[in-house]
Enzyme design. Structure first.
Site, mmCIF file in Angstrom:
data_model
loop_
_atom_site.group_PDB
_atom_site.id
_atom_site.type_symbol
_atom_site.label_atom_id
_atom_site.label_comp_id
_atom_site.label_asym_id
_atom_site.label_seq_id
_atom_site.Cartn_x
_atom_site.Cartn_y
_atom_site.Cartn_z
ATOM 1 N N ASP A 1 -24.601 -20.124 27.466
ATOM 2 C CA ASP A 1 -24.727 -20.794 26.176
ATOM 3 C C ASP A 1 -24.441 -19.673 25.182
ATOM 4 O O ASP A 1 -25.280 -18.780 24.980
ATOM 5 C CB ASP A 1 -26.134 -21.348 25.971
ATOM 6 C CG ASP A 1 -26.236 -22.092 24.656
ATOM 7 O OD1 ASP A 1 -25.829 -21.524 23.622
ATOM 8 O OD2 ASP A 1 -26.716 -23.236 24.641
ATOM 9 N N HIS A 2 -23.255 -19.674 24.588
ATOM 10 C CA HIS A 2 -22.840 -18.463 23.859
ATOM 11 C C HIS A 2 -23.722 -18.185 22.644
ATOM 12 O O HIS A 2 -23.775 -17.064 22.158
ATOM 13 C CB HIS A 2 -21.362 -18.517 23.481
ATOM 14 C CG HIS A 2 -21.047 -19.417 22.328
ATOM 15 N ND1 HIS A 2 -20.983 -20.772 22.440
ATOM 16 C CD2 HIS A 2 -20.808 -19.165 21.021
ATOM 17 C CE1 HIS A 2 -20.706 -21.300 21.257
ATOM 18 N NE2 HIS A 2 -20.591 -20.337 20.379
ATOM 19 N N HIS B 1 -27.039 -25.652 22.326
ATOM 20 C CA HIS B 1 -27.248 -24.572 21.352
ATOM 21 C C HIS B 1 -28.531 -24.772 20.528
ATOM 22 O O HIS B 1 -29.320 -23.848 20.359
ATOM 23 C CB HIS B 1 -26.055 -24.472 20.403
ATOM 24 C CG HIS B 1 -24.737 -24.296 21.106
ATOM 25 N ND1 HIS B 1 -24.604 -23.570 22.258
ATOM 26 C CD2 HIS B 1 -23.496 -24.753 20.823
ATOM 27 C CE1 HIS B 1 -23.335 -23.593 22.654
ATOM 28 N NE2 HIS B 1 -22.646 -24.303 21.799
HETATM 29 C C1 BG6 Z 1 -19.153 -24.890 21.111
HETATM 30 C C2 BG6 Z 1 -18.868 -26.330 20.777
HETATM 31 O O1 BG6 Z 1 -20.048 -24.802 22.183
HETATM 32 O O2 BG6 Z 1 -19.711 -24.254 19.977
HETATM 33 C C3 BG6 Z 1 -17.942 -26.448 19.582
HETATM 34 O O3 BG6 Z 1 -18.263 -26.964 21.898
HETATM 35 C C4 BG6 Z 1 -18.509 -25.667 18.413
HETATM 36 O O4 BG6 Z 1 -17.744 -27.808 19.222
HETATM 37 C C5 BG6 Z 1 -18.864 -24.246 18.836
HETATM 38 O O5 BG6 Z 1 -17.542 -25.648 17.383
HETATM 39 C C6 BG6 Z 1 -19.599 -23.510 17.736
HETATM 40 O O6 BG6 Z 1 -19.755 -22.176 18.106
HETATM 41 P P1 BG6 Z 1 -19.612 -21.013 17.036
HETATM 42 O O7 BG6 Z 1 -19.963 -19.775 17.761
HETATM 43 O O8 BG6 Z 1 -18.204 -21.052 16.555
HETATM 44 O O9 BG6 Z 1 -20.582 -21.368 15.944
#
Ligand code: BG6
Length: 497
Positions: free
Chosen positions: A183-184, A246
């Protein structure tokens, strides 16, 4: 300083795809520049696409130039870095491909005269995960639990039943300690800083409970739409794409009990306790506590934006939500009856991610009414992006002879306090994977608890199509019902238009 990481081979399945191009390679290149990669390191890229080595390198080079936080790669470093990787065009749904893979691993280890850790990174469409791990298992590539890891990206299923099924498939060939679910958000600097803020300071923790906190708000607002991902997104929607993962991870960190150590399972145990304590939402109450929305035509910062239904690969009558808001309670001693409001959406007016704890009102206002016209409750906001900040709002006396209060902010900004540029989330996460540290990865039970918590909403929304989509213009803060969700409780979103 000696790099403590063991010899490692990173095997990317789906190496010609978007994730490798935009995220993985730029992150690996930055780790290389920072001298954080193991001394003995190699990247084996596998994909179906027919590509010569040169074409593969060029493709990755372009990705680094476009997406690396450091900007364009300098030629000399790039040439040194590109020696680490090799491309194989192989179909990973075929058994023979894994014999080739196994052979390549042996060749590399023979050159090093040393066994290496094997990290299988599945940068493929989710539909391939089961097939790949089964093949890896059959080819006996996963048996060494200490040296072998498998990395998978969300979505981990699309509901509780499919998530359980996926976990069972993984458990068939892998020990849970070998599975790294990404989960980044958990690799983002400010998200990691929640642990520091809460548990490295004695100042906040005594206030972090139902006695002092009135409500907690978690907002992840995006200005971007679905970009080139309409096909995927139209089958997912905001609840599955963002909230279940997230936002729930942020919820876990913000609401967890203090861990007794930094042991990876101790932290994950404390987070999963939070998700297990989410008060189940009765199906008949879904409409009261959950709000969905879809953007129509609108305008963001002067630019005309087309509606979601006009995006490529999106069904013209789509009922997929691009906005979701949820009110939750956590049934435990710390949080009983404190509402947690979570919301996320695409094509909103501002690009911002923030967690705010709103404190209770003062018990008695001793000031005359004329002094408190601007009075607002205290709140502490942890801003995750775009600016990484922590803001404490409190009242101050306006300068002047009259006694008037005005809210002011005490602000900590990362970029002012630390001159060093923050790493990208993928840099941190890739290093953790190489070190075998799973603290910032999603354990199976956490994934299951998250799907369980949103199941009633998924089911209700799935069986009751929305009558009013699109119900918010692009460039606003979402549907009116999202404001009403808080207004019914006598509250307001702290971030609003
Ligand atoms: C991803 C989603 O996990 O996270 C995307 O699939 C979203 O829809 C993105 O735009 C948002 O990540 P970040 O790091 O760009 O805020």
């Amino acid at each position: 300083m000696m790099n403590p990481l063991k010899p490692s081979i990173l095997i990317i399945l789906g190496a010609a795809g978007d994730l490798t191009h935009r995220k993985l390679l730029p992150a690996l290149f930055n780790l290389f520049l920072d001298k954080r990669l193991p001394e003995k390191f190699s990247i084996l890229g596998f994909d179906r696409k027919k590509l010569e080595q040169e074409a593969f390198r060029n493709h990755l080079h372009e990705g680094v130039n476009e997406f690396s936080r450091r900007g364009k790669a300098d030629q000399e470093s790039w040439v040194r870095f590109s020696r680490f990787f090799k491309y194989f065009s192989l179909d990973f749904t075929e058994k023979d491909s894994y014999l080739k893979l196994s052979e390549e691993l042996k060749i590399q280890e023979k050159t090093w005269e040393e066994e290496a850790d094997h990290i299988f990174y599945l940068a493929t469409a989710p539909s391939f995960i089961e097939n790949i791990v089964n093949h890896l298992g059959e080819a006996d590539l996963l048996h060494d639990q200490a040296r072998t890891r498998v990395v998978i990206e969300k979505p981990f299923g699309r509901d509780l039943a499919s998530a359980i099924h996926l976990n069972e498939t993984l458990a068939h060939v892998l020990d849970e300690s070998q599975v790294f679910r990404i989960d980044h958000f958990l690799g983002k600097e400010t998200v990691q800083n929640i642990l520091a803020l809460r548990f490295a300071n004695s100042l906040f923790e005594p206030l972090w409970n139902r006695t002092y906190i009135d409500n907690v708000q978690i907002t992840v607002a995006e200005q971007i739409g679905v970009e080139h991902r309409g096909g995927y997104y139209d089958n997912a929607g905001a609840l599955r794409d963002m909230l279940e993962n997230h936002l729930f991870q942020l919820l876990g960190l913000i609401a967890m009990e203090p861990p007794t150590s930094f042991n990876q399972d101790e932290i994950r145990n404390k987070k999963v306790d939070v998700l297990h304590a989410i008060r189940p939402i009765p199906k008949e109450l879904v409409a009261e506590v959950a709000v969905r929305g879809q953007y129509g035509d609108g305008n963001i910062e002067g630019q005309a934006i087309r509606s979601y239904r006009d995006e490529p690969d999106v069904a013209p009558e789509s009922v997929t939500e691009t906005f979701a808001a949820l009110k939750l309670y956590i049934d435990n001693w710390r949080w009983q009856d404190v509402p947690f409001y979570l919301r996320t959406g695409k094509r909103l007016s501002t690009q911002i991610a923030e967690i705010s704890l709103q404190f209770r009102a003062v018990p008695h206002r001793s000031f005359p009414a004329s002094a408190t016209e601007l009075w607002v409750p205290n709140h502490l906001s942890i801003r995750i992006q775009p600016d990484e900040e922590i803001i404490l709002r409190f009242q101050a006396k306006q300068p002047g002879t009259a006694f008037k209060l005005e809210p002011v902010d005490m602000r900590f900004a990362y970029r002012e306090s630390f001159s060093k540029q923050s790493p990208e989330a993928y840099e941190t996460l890739l290093l953790d994977i190489m070190a075998g540290d799973a603290t910032s990865f999603v354990r199976a039970d956490l994934e299951k608890a998250a799907w369980s918590a949103i199941s009633p909403v998924l089911e209700f929304w799935g069986s009751t199509p929305p009558a009013d989509f699109p119900n918010y213009p692009a460039g606003t803060w979402g549907p009116k019902a999202s404001d009403e969700l808080l207004e019914r409780d006598g509250k307001q979103w702290l971030l609003r238009g």
